[in-house]
Write an enzyme that holds these catalytic residues in place. Structure first.
Site, mmCIF file in Angstrom:
data_model
loop_
_atom_site.group_PDB
_atom_site.id
_atom_site.type_symbol
_atom_site.label_atom_id
_atom_site.label_comp_id
_atom_site.label_asym_id
_atom_site.label_seq_id
_atom_site.Cartn_x
_atom_site.Cartn_y
_atom_site.Cartn_z
ATOM 1 N N ASP A 1 -26.094 -65.257 41.024
ATOM 2 C CA ASP A 1 -26.583 -65.078 42.399
ATOM 3 C C ASP A 1 -27.881 -64.267 42.454
ATOM 4 O OD1 ASP A 1 -24.148 -66.300 43.047
ATOM 5 O OD2 ASP A 1 -23.139 -64.361 43.231
ATOM 6 N N ARG B 1 -32.882 -92.495 50.473
ATOM 7 C CA ARG B 1 -31.839 -91.707 51.134
ATOM 8 C C ARG B 1 -32.259 -90.259 51.361
ATOM 9 N NH1 ARG B 1 -27.094 -94.350 47.556
ATOM 10 N NH2 ARG B 1 -26.512 -95.954 49.043
ATOM 11 N N VAL C 1 -23.537 -55.155 20.424
ATOM 12 C CA VAL C 1 -22.840 -54.892 19.158
ATOM 13 C C VAL C 1 -23.847 -54.661 18.023
ATOM 14 C CG1 VAL C 1 -21.326 -55.889 17.397
ATOM 15 C CG2 VAL C 1 -20.762 -56.132 19.819
ATOM 16 N N ARG C 2 -24.780 -55.564 17.873
ATOM 17 C CA ARG C 2 -25.692 -55.472 16.721
ATOM 18 C C ARG C 2 -26.643 -54.276 16.852
ATOM 19 N NH1 ARG C 2 -26.248 -61.511 14.677
ATOM 20 N NH2 ARG C 2 -24.022 -61.813 14.227
ATOM 21 N N ASP D 1 -22.310 -56.547 41.163
ATOM 22 C CA ASP D 1 -22.222 -55.279 41.909
ATOM 23 C C ASP D 1 -20.793 -54.774 42.070
ATOM 24 O OD1 ASP D 1 -21.660 -57.343 43.642
ATOM 25 O OD2 ASP D 1 -22.701 -56.458 45.352
ATOM 26 N N ARG E 1 -23.424 -67.108 46.706
ATOM 27 C CA ARG E 1 -22.656 -66.240 47.621
ATOM 28 C C ARG E 1 -23.454 -65.968 48.898
ATOM 29 N NH1 ARG E 1 -19.787 -61.208 44.816
ATOM 30 N NH2 ARG E 1 -21.933 -60.816 44.204
ATOM 31 N N GLY F 1 -17.701 -62.279 38.197
ATOM 32 C CA GLY F 1 -18.129 -63.672 38.018
ATOM 33 C C GLY F 1 -18.784 -63.882 36.659
ATOM 34 N N THR G 1 -25.245 -62.019 36.943
ATOM 35 C CA THR G 1 -24.711 -62.853 38.030
ATOM 36 C C THR G 1 -25.701 -63.961 38.336
ATOM 37 O OG1 THR G 1 -24.348 -62.960 40.427
ATOM 38 C CG2 THR G 1 -25.522 -61.041 39.642
ATOM 39 N N ASP H 1 -28.383 -61.218 43.105
ATOM 40 C CA ASP H 1 -28.383 -60.512 44.391
ATOM 41 C C ASP H 1 -28.252 -58.998 44.242
ATOM 42 O OD1 ASP H 1 -25.822 -60.547 43.380
ATOM 43 O OD2 ASP H 1 -24.840 -61.120 45.240
ATOM 44 N N ARG I 1 -10.737 -60.640 37.521
ATOM 45 C CA ARG I 1 -10.845 -59.716 38.651
ATOM 46 C C ARG I 1 -9.557 -58.910 38.659
ATOM 47 N NH1 ARG I 1 -14.345 -64.065 40.716
ATOM 48 N NH2 ARG I 1 -16.320 -63.008 41.021
HETATM 49 P P1 ADP Z 1 -18.873 -58.991 40.386
HETATM 50 O O1 ADP Z 1 -18.934 -57.867 39.413
HETATM 51 O O2 ADP Z 1 -19.311 -60.283 39.790
HETATM 52 O O3 ADP Z 1 -19.555 -58.654 41.686
HETATM 53 P P2 ADP Z 1 -16.232 -58.609 41.665
HETATM 54 O O4 ADP Z 1 -16.820 -58.179 42.959
HETATM 55 O O5 ADP Z 1 -15.093 -59.551 41.697
HETATM 56 O O6 ADP Z 1 -17.337 -59.286 40.694
HETATM 57 O O7 ADP Z 1 -15.773 -57.287 40.890
HETATM 58 C C1 ADP Z 1 -15.204 -57.356 39.598
HETATM 59 C C2 ADP Z 1 -14.149 -56.287 39.455
HETATM 60 O O8 ADP Z 1 -14.747 -54.997 39.648
HETATM 61 C C3 ADP Z 1 -13.022 -56.337 40.495
HETATM 62 O O9 ADP Z 1 -11.996 -57.225 40.144
HETATM 63 C C4 ADP Z 1 -12.526 -54.916 40.485
HETATM 64 O O10 ADP Z 1 -11.665 -54.670 39.391
HETATM 65 C C5 ADP Z 1 -13.814 -54.129 40.299
HETATM 66 N N1 ADP Z 1 -14.328 -53.736 41.624
HETATM 67 C C6 ADP Z 1 -14.902 -54.525 42.534
HETATM 68 N N2 ADP Z 1 -15.192 -53.849 43.665
HETATM 69 C C7 ADP Z 1 -14.770 -52.584 43.461
HETATM 70 C C8 ADP Z 1 -14.778 -51.396 44.266
HETATM 71 N N3 ADP Z 1 -15.269 -51.388 45.495
HETATM 72 N N4 ADP Z 1 -14.264 -50.283 43.721
HETATM 73 C C9 ADP Z 1 -13.767 -50.281 42.463
HETATM 74 N N5 ADP Z 1 -13.724 -51.363 41.665
HETATM 75 C C10 ADP Z 1 -14.219 -52.503 42.137
#
Ligand code: ADP
Length: 322
Positions: free
Chosen positions: A131, A166, A28-29, A107, A175, A15, A129, A133, A76
């Site tokens: 969220d 209202r 980078v910097r 995560d 999420r 996300g 994120t 979370d 993703r």
């Molecule tokens: P976020 O990092 O925001 O939680 P996602 O859960 O969509 O977003 O994860 C981002 C990408 O990380 C996924 O598209 C996938 O490539 C990888 N990923 C997510 N979960 C796993 C997992 N359990 N094992 C390995 N790679 C993962």
């Protein structure tokens, strides 16, 4: 696996969150300051598998500190989760002479980074994120910006709610977490907040609103998307409270916008720690902030524990809504 770090890769995954650009810029910097080379992979793990990257220079990250989203883009990738995908990612990192990878994301992205470390790749995570979370960090990049967007929208809704006397039910993102909703409610001065972590009794809330309305020009109810649908909450309130109820689902507007000062400063602090951690031989961990100290925590711990909400903030939001 410890090896001398000369060239690092950076990517943004999962996300999007405001502050990702500020984090890339700082990675980078600060790396250049430490005499390291940096390349950026486009579209997260998707670009890692297709080896779609660009060499990042000090100038190439100019003018992005105040931009929301991520100029490296995010995606993703289901392919990355497969054994073949992971192996391709590792092969590309070796071919590109990348000694360590910085993953900016949530995560899910850290699960991917952890899997890479199991193959011997050096990797570190920077939490980003809206969220907020993720276990092991009080704040993630994008959360504060999103919160500020939300409270400015709540103020606008209050203007119209008050003018027309209202009740408004406002749905916010998050999420499965109530973090964003609780702080939106407290900072936005809402009357009620519904979160997934605490079971919702809509009848009780509707009755409370009914009594609450005496002498009030507006009632604002914040609903976390993980708790209930704002339309369902509004319908339930309307059944018990004979008063006009309007719904506002804030949606993707909560994800955009120039990062707040807090997110930009945090991005710089996280980036510095990430690079220093890698240079010191560290790997397989997430950078975080706990009690105002920049920390590291092994991915395994981050991914196996659940972040708890601050129940005091939840209760305080209701106490102050009297
Ligand atoms: P976020 O990092 O925001 O939680 P996602 O859960 O969509 O977003 O994860 C981002 C990408 O990380 C996924 O598209 C996938 O490539 C990888 N990923 C997510 N979960 C796993 C997992 N359990 N094992 C390995 N790679 C993962």
């Amino acid at each position: 696996m410890s090896k001398e770090i000369k060239r690092i890769g950076v990517l943004t995954s999962g996300g999007d969150a405001s502050g990702m650009n500020a984090a890339i810029r700082a990675i980078v910097r600060y790396s250049l300051y430490k005499k390291l080379e940096v390349i950026g992979f486009y579209e997260g793990y998707k670009g890692l598998i297709s080896n779609d990257y660009t060499v990042l220079t000090g100038n190439s990250v100019g003018g992005i500190i105040d931009r929301g989203g991520t100029f490296l883009f995010t995606a993703r990738s289901e392919d990355f989760k497969t054994k073949e995908g992971l192996a391709t990612a590792k092969k590309n990192l070796e071919a590109d002479n990348i000694d360590a990878l910085v993953v900016i994301g949530g995560d899910g992205s850290f699960r991917g980074a952890r899997d890479l470390t199991c193959l011997g790749v050096n990797a570190v995570g920077i939490p980003a994120t809206i969220d907020n979370d993720i276990y092991g960090t009080d704040y993630s990049l994008g959360f504060d910006t999103s919160l500020n967007v939300i409270i400015s929208l709540i103020s606008k809704i209050r203007d119209t709610a008050s003018s027309h006397e209202r009740i408004f039910v406002i749905e916010v993102m998050g999420r499965n977490s109530g973090e964003l909703a609780i702080r939106s409610s407290l900072a936005g001065g809402a009357d009620y907040v519904l979160i997934p972590e605490i079971k919702v009794d809509l009848v009780k809330i509707s009755n409370a609103i009914k009594n609450h309305r005496e002498g009030k020009r507006h009632t604002l109810v914040i609903v976390a998307e993980g708790a209930a649908k704002a339309t369902d909450v509004a319908a339930s309130i309307k059944l018990l409270v004979e008063h006009e109820v309007r719904v506002s689902v804030l949606g993707h507007i909560q994800r955009g916008g120039s990062p707040s000062a807090m997110d930009r400063v945090l991005a710089a602090q996280f980036a510095q720690k990430a690079v220093d951690f890698l240079l010191g031989g560290g790997t397989n961990a997430m950078i975080g902030i706990q009690n105002n100290i920049i920390t590291t925590m092994p991915f395994e711990e981050v991914l196996s524990k659940k972040k708890e909400i601050d129940r005091n903030l939840f209760e305080l939001s209701h106490i102050l809504a009297l």
